[in-house]
Design a protein around this motif. Structure first.
Motif, PDB file in Angstrom:
ATOM      1  N   ASP A  24       0.805  -1.217   0.000  1.00  0.00           N
ATOM      2  CA  ASP A  24       0.000   0.000   0.000  1.00  0.00           C
ATOM      3  C   ASP A  24       0.842   1.272   0.000  1.00  0.00           C
ATOM      4  O   ASP A  24       0.327   2.354  -0.268  1.00  0.00           O
ATOM      5  CB  ASP A  24      -0.943   0.010   1.209  1.00  0.00           C
ATOM      6  N   THR A  25       2.134   1.172   0.326  1.00  0.00           N
ATOM      7  CA  THR A  25       3.006   2.351   0.370  1.00  0.00           C
ATOM      8  C   THR A  25       3.924   2.353  -0.847  1.00  0.00           C
ATOM      9  O   THR A  25       3.665   3.043  -1.824  1.00  0.00           O
ATOM     10  CB  THR A  25       3.803   2.382   1.676  1.00  0.00           C
ATOM     11  N   VAL A  26       5.011   1.601  -0.768  1.00  0.00           N
ATOM     12  CA  VAL A  26       5.908   1.412  -1.910  1.00  0.00           C
ATOM     13  C   VAL A  26       6.176  -0.083  -2.041  1.00  0.00           C
ATOM     14  O   VAL A  26       6.054  -0.831  -1.067  1.00  0.00           O
ATOM     15  CB  VAL A  26       7.230   2.191  -1.724  1.00  0.00           C
ATOM     16  N   PRO A  27       6.539  -0.563  -3.235  1.00  0.00           N
ATOM     17  CA  PRO A  27       6.810  -1.991  -3.393  1.00  0.00           C
ATOM     18  C   PRO A  27       7.909  -2.457  -2.445  1.00  0.00           C
ATOM     19  O   PRO A  27       8.844  -1.709  -2.126  1.00  0.00           O
ATOM     20  CB  PRO A  27       7.241  -2.112  -4.864  1.00  0.00           C
ATOM     21  N   ALA A  28       7.792  -3.704  -2.025  1.00  0.00           N
ATOM     22  CA  ALA A  28       8.714  -4.263  -1.036  1.00  0.00           C
ATOM     23  C   ALA A  28       9.742  -5.180  -1.678  1.00  0.00           C
ATOM     24  O   ALA A  28       9.452  -5.890  -2.641  1.00  0.00           O
ATOM     25  CB  ALA A  28       7.928  -5.046   0.016  1.00  0.00           C
ATOM     26  N   THR A 132      11.700  -4.197   3.084  1.00  0.00           N
ATOM     27  CA  THR A 132      12.086  -2.799   2.998  1.00  0.00           C
ATOM     28  C   THR A 132      11.707  -2.325   1.607  1.00  0.00           C
ATOM     29  O   THR A 132      11.295  -3.126   0.764  1.00  0.00           O
ATOM     30  CB  THR A 132      13.596  -2.614   3.264  1.00  0.00           C
ATOM     31  N   SER A 133      11.818  -1.034   1.351  1.00  0.00           N
ATOM     32  CA  SER A 133      11.482  -0.525   0.030  1.00  0.00           C
ATOM     33  C   SER A 133      12.461  -1.072  -1.003  1.00  0.00           C
ATOM     34  O   SER A 133      13.644  -1.298  -0.718  1.00  0.00           O
ATOM     35  CB  SER A 133      11.515   1.006   0.029  1.00  0.00           C
ATOM     36  N   ALA A 134      11.965  -1.288  -2.212  1.00  0.00           N
ATOM     37  CA  ALA A 134      12.780  -1.862  -3.286  1.00  0.00           C
ATOM     38  C   ALA A 134      13.526  -0.738  -4.003  1.00  0.00           C
ATOM     39  O   ALA A 134      13.013  -0.141  -4.952  1.00  0.00           O
ATOM     40  CB  ALA A 134      11.898  -2.642  -4.255  1.00  0.00           C
ATOM     41  N   ASN A 135      14.723  -0.449  -3.527  1.00  0.00           N
ATOM     42  CA  ASN A 135      15.566   0.581  -4.127  1.00  0.00           C
ATOM     43  C   ASN A 135      16.975   0.431  -3.570  1.00  0.00           C
ATOM     44  O   ASN A 135      17.167  -0.174  -2.514  1.00  0.00           O
ATOM     45  CB  ASN A 135      15.037   1.986  -3.804  1.00  0.00           C
ATOM     46  N   GLN A 136      17.942   0.976  -4.278  1.00  0.00           N
ATOM     47  CA  GLN A 136      19.284   1.042  -3.719  1.00  0.00           C
ATOM     48  C   GLN A 136      19.263   2.017  -2.547  1.00  0.00           C
ATOM     49  O   GLN A 136      18.561   3.027  -2.574  1.00  0.00           O
ATOM     50  CB  GLN A 136      20.286   1.492  -4.777  1.00  0.00           C
ATOM     51  N   SER A 137      20.020   1.722  -1.520  1.00  0.00           N
ATOM     52  CA  SER A 137      20.026   2.540  -0.312  1.00  0.00           C
ATOM     53  C   SER A 137      20.360   3.984  -0.642  1.00  0.00           C
ATOM     54  O   SER A 137      21.314   4.279  -1.371  1.00  0.00           O
ATOM     55  CB  SER A 137      21.042   1.984   0.681  1.00  0.00           C
ATOM     56  N   GLY A 138      19.536   4.899  -0.130  1.00  0.00           N
ATOM     57  CA  GLY A 138      19.742   6.312  -0.349  1.00  0.00           C
ATOM     58  C   GLY A 138      19.105   6.855  -1.611  1.00  0.00           C
ATOM     59  O   GLY A 138      19.091   8.069  -1.829  1.00  0.00           O
ATOM     60  N   PRO A 140      15.616   7.097  -4.337  1.00  0.00           N
ATOM     61  CA  PRO A 140      14.152   7.080  -4.229  1.00  0.00           C
ATOM     62  C   PRO A 140      13.593   5.671  -4.417  1.00  0.00           C
ATOM     63  O   PRO A 140      14.174   4.845  -5.135  1.00  0.00           O
ATOM     64  CB  PRO A 140      13.707   8.006  -5.372  1.00  0.00           C
ATOM     65  N   ALA A 141      12.481   5.407  -3.764  1.00  0.00           N
ATOM     66  CA  ALA A 141      11.832   4.106  -3.892  1.00  0.00           C
ATOM     67  C   ALA A 141      11.383   3.879  -5.327  1.00  0.00           C
ATOM     68  O   ALA A 141      10.851   4.783  -5.978  1.00  0.00           O
ATOM     69  CB  ALA A 141      10.637   4.027  -2.949  1.00  0.00           C
ATOM     70  N   LEU A 142      11.604   2.685  -5.836  1.00  0.00           N
ATOM     71  CA  LEU A 142      11.120   2.313  -7.159  1.00  0.00           C
ATOM     72  C   LEU A 142       9.646   1.939  -7.041  1.00  0.00           C
ATOM     73  O   LEU A 142       9.267   1.151  -6.167  1.00  0.00           O
ATOM     74  CB  LEU A 142      11.924   1.137  -7.703  1.00  0.00           C
ATOM     75  N   LEU A 143       8.812   2.488  -7.909  1.00  0.00           N
ATOM     76  CA  LEU A 143       7.369   2.279  -7.817  1.00  0.00           C
ATOM     77  C   LEU A 143       6.836   1.327  -8.879  1.00  0.00           C
ATOM     78  O   LEU A 143       5.723   0.811  -8.731  1.00  0.00           O
ATOM     79  CB  LEU A 143       6.638   3.629  -7.937  1.00  0.00           C
ATOM     80  N   GLU A 144       7.603   1.068  -9.929  1.00  0.00           N
ATOM     81  CA  GLU A 144       7.168   0.170 -10.992  1.00  0.00           C
ATOM     82  C   GLU A 144       7.872  -1.171 -10.846  1.00  0.00           C
ATOM     83  O   GLU A 144       9.089  -1.238 -10.683  1.00  0.00           O
ATOM     84  CB  GLU A 144       7.482   0.773 -12.367  1.00  0.00           C
ATOM     85  N   MET A 145       7.102  -2.246 -10.956  1.00  0.00           N
ATOM     86  CA  MET A 145       7.680  -3.569 -10.802  1.00  0.00           C
ATOM     87  C   MET A 145       8.706  -3.859 -11.901  1.00  0.00           C
ATOM     88  O   MET A 145       9.678  -4.578 -11.678  1.00  0.00           O
ATOM     89  CB  MET A 145       6.585  -4.634 -10.794  1.00  0.00           C
TER      90      MET A 145
END
Length: 203
Positions: A24-28, A132-138, A140-145
């Protein structure tokens, strides 16, 4: 990695592989709690940043936390008010929590129940997962699968056919793009660690 069936995604999660799924927030980005080191490695995440334990239902929580009856009643007030939802509670951890979840401070654990049908369906089958959010640390969160598949090719994710059953389950449950609010139990009240999707004041 190409998308896989629901059954194969569950099998991958249970066997200790990295998986990714919408919430519901950002992809995990997720793994079994005892394999949380995979998340740190994939994200190049600093060990000082703990990982959230995500589960399908409140009842799954109690084996992972320690607190008096009075404390649990106070925790439940926020849980029943905001879960499923975008609120992470940082609570005293029981010895069932893998030290990999919070390597530098294993005495606490962040927990959340997402307000997302597909995420909760996955978690009901895998059990509680380190997430955790699916992104490299630091970053922005990736929103598209599709972007997550490119960034984390080792992570299994669900193949969703347009108009199919899983596509229907996703309708009306789009990610907000805003991380969860994080509050920590401080013994007598709550300490606000991050203001996110839900407005909470420290108490």
């Amino acid at each position: 990695m190409p998308g896989v069936s629901f059954e194969n995604l569950i099998a991958a999660g249970r066997s200790g592989h990295l998986i990714s799924f919408p919430t519901d927030t950002v992809p995990a980005l997720a793994a079994r709690p005892d394999r949380a080191s995979l998340i740190y490695q994939a994200k190049q995440r600093d060990l000082s940043k703990p990982i959230i334990l995500m589960m399908a239902e409140i009842d799954q929580l109690w084996d992972y936390v320690l607190g008096s009856l009075e404390e649990r009643q106070q925790w439940q007030y926020l849980m029943h008010r905001h879960w499923p939802g975008a609120l992470t509670l940082v609570l005293p951890a029981s010895d069932r929590v893998s030290p990999e979840m919070n390597p530098l401070n294993p005495g606490t654990i962040g927990v959340r129940v997402p307000d997302h049908d597909l995420a909760r369906r996955i978690l009901a089958q895998t059990g509680a997962l380190a997430t955790t959010s699916a992104n490299q640390s630091g970053q922005p969160a990736l929103l598209e699968m599709s972007a997550i598949a490119q960034q984390f090719p080792e992570a299994y994710q669900l193949a969703i056919e347009p108009g199919g059953e899983e596509s229907a389950r996703l309708s009306g449950t789009a990610a907000s793009g805003t991380p969860s609010t994080v509050v920590k139990w401080a013994g007598q009240g709550w300490q606000l660690l991050r203001q996110g999707a839900i407005a909470i004041e420290a108490s």
